[in-house]
Design a protein around this motif. Structure first.
Motif, PDB file in Angstrom:
ATOM      1  N   UNK A 197       0.832  -1.214   0.000  1.00 29.07           N
ATOM      2  CA  UNK A 197       0.000   0.000   0.000  1.00 29.07           C
ATOM      3  C   UNK A 197       0.862   1.258   0.000  1.00 29.07           C
ATOM      4  N   UNK A 198       1.991   1.211   0.710  1.00 28.44           N
ATOM      5  CA  UNK A 198       2.919   2.347   0.673  1.00 28.44           C
ATOM      6  C   UNK A 198       3.459   2.546  -0.735  1.00 28.44           C
ATOM      7  N   UNK A 199       3.783   1.436  -1.415  1.00 27.96           N
ATOM      8  CA  UNK A 199       4.253   1.539  -2.790  1.00 27.96           C
ATOM      9  C   UNK A 199       3.201   2.105  -3.727  1.00 27.96           C
ATOM     10  N   UNK A 200       1.947   1.706  -3.543  1.00 33.03           N
ATOM     11  CA  UNK A 200       0.857   2.242  -4.363  1.00 33.03           C
ATOM     12  C   UNK A 200       0.705   3.739  -4.130  1.00 33.03           C
ATOM     13  N   UNK A 201       0.796   4.164  -2.878  1.00 34.88           N
ATOM     14  CA  UNK A 201       0.661   5.586  -2.563  1.00 34.88           C
ATOM     15  C   UNK A 201       1.773   6.398  -3.215  1.00 34.88           C
TER      16      UNK A 201
END
Length: 227
Positions: A197-201
Motif C-alpha cells: 500500500x505504501x508503494x501504491x501511494x
C-alpha cells in the motif's frame, strides 16, 4: 446508391501486448483510480490501518484471510465503480436520470461492502478481545510507529501540489517506520500488505506529478479529482 460509410477510427495502440503489458495496464488503472477517486484514497488509508492492526495482533488464519479478502474486495468494487462511471460518461454526453441511477447503484454497492467490512472488523476484534488485552505493549508500539506511518501514506495520496522532495521524504520515512514495525510483526503477510500500500501511494504521487507537468507543458486545464 448510397456511398459506403467511412470506417471507424481504430483505437490507439496501448504500448504492447502480452502478459507484462497486461499487468502494466492493470497497474495504471489502479493508480488512476487512486489519483482521481477520493473514496479510493479513503479505502487505501483504511486498508493501511487494517494492515497495522493485523501486523500488531496475533490473529488466526481465518481472521487474517477474512480481513485481507475484505480489503481486496473493497478495492475491486471501487475500481469497478470507477470503470462504470467512465463508461456511463462516455455513453451519455448529457444529464440523464438513468445514468445517475446507474452511478448511484454502483456507489451503493461499494458502500455496502465498506460497511460490511467495518462490521466484520469489529466482530473480529470483539471475538479476539483477550488477545487484544494481552497485546498491550505490542499495540502501544504499533500506535507509536503506525500513526506517523499512516500520516506518510495520507500525505502521498493527498491531491495537493507539493515539491517532489516532500513525497520522497514521506516515502523514506514511511519505509523506515515499516521496517521498525517489521522487526516484531505478528504477521509478515499483513506487513507485506502494508508495504504494498505504501508503494501504491508513492506511485500515485509520482503519476499525479507527471500528469501535472504534462498539463503545464500542453497548457491544458488541470484534471479534477472526483469523489
Amino acid at each position: 446508391m448510397n456511398a459506403p460509410a467511412p470506417p471507424s477510427p481504430s483505437f490507439p495502440p496501448r504500448g504492447g501486448a502480452g502478459l507484462i503489458a497486461s499487468f502494466r495496464h492493470a497497474w495504471a488503472g489502479l493508480i488512476h483510480t487512486v489519483i482521481h477517486q477520493r473514496n479510493m484514497r479513503v479505502h487505501l488509508v483504511s486498508a493501511v490501518l487494517v494492515g497495522l492492526v493485523g501486523s500488531g495482533i496475533e490473529l488466526g488464519l481465518a481472521e487474517k484471510v477474512t480481513l485481507i479478502f475484505c480489503v481486496l474486495l473493497i478495492f475491486f468494487a471501487e475500481i469497478l465503480n470507477s470503470a462504470l462511471e467512465h463508461l456511463v460518461d462516455l455513453a451519455v454526453q448529457q444529464f440523464d436520470e438513468k445514468a445517475r441511477l446507474a452511478k448511484d447503484a454502483a456507489a451503493a454497492g461499494v458502500m455496502v461492502l465498506a460497511l460490511g467490512t467495518v462490521v466484520i472488523f469489529a466482530a473480529l476484534l470483539v471475538t479476539n478481545w483477550h488477545v487484544v488485552v494481552n497485546s498491550g505493549p505490542r499495540i502501544a508500539r504499533q500506535v507509536a510507529l503506525g500513526l506517523p506511518f499512516t500520516a506518510c501514506v495520507t500525505l502521498l495520496v493527498l491531491p495537493r501540489s507539493r515539491p517532489a522532495w516532500v513525497d520522497w521524504a514521506a516515502f523514506v520515512l514511511g519505509a523506515a517506520l515499516l521496517g521498525l514495525m517489521a522487526l516484531r510483526t505478528a504477521s509478515s503477510v499483513f506487513t507485506a500488505l502494508t508495504a504494498g500500500l505504501l508503494g501504491v501511494a508513492m506511485a500515485a504521487a509520482r503519476t499525479r506529478r507527471s500528469e501535472a507537468l504534462g498539463q503545464k507543458k500542453t497548457g491544458s486545464s488541470p484534471v479534477s479529482y472526483r469523489a
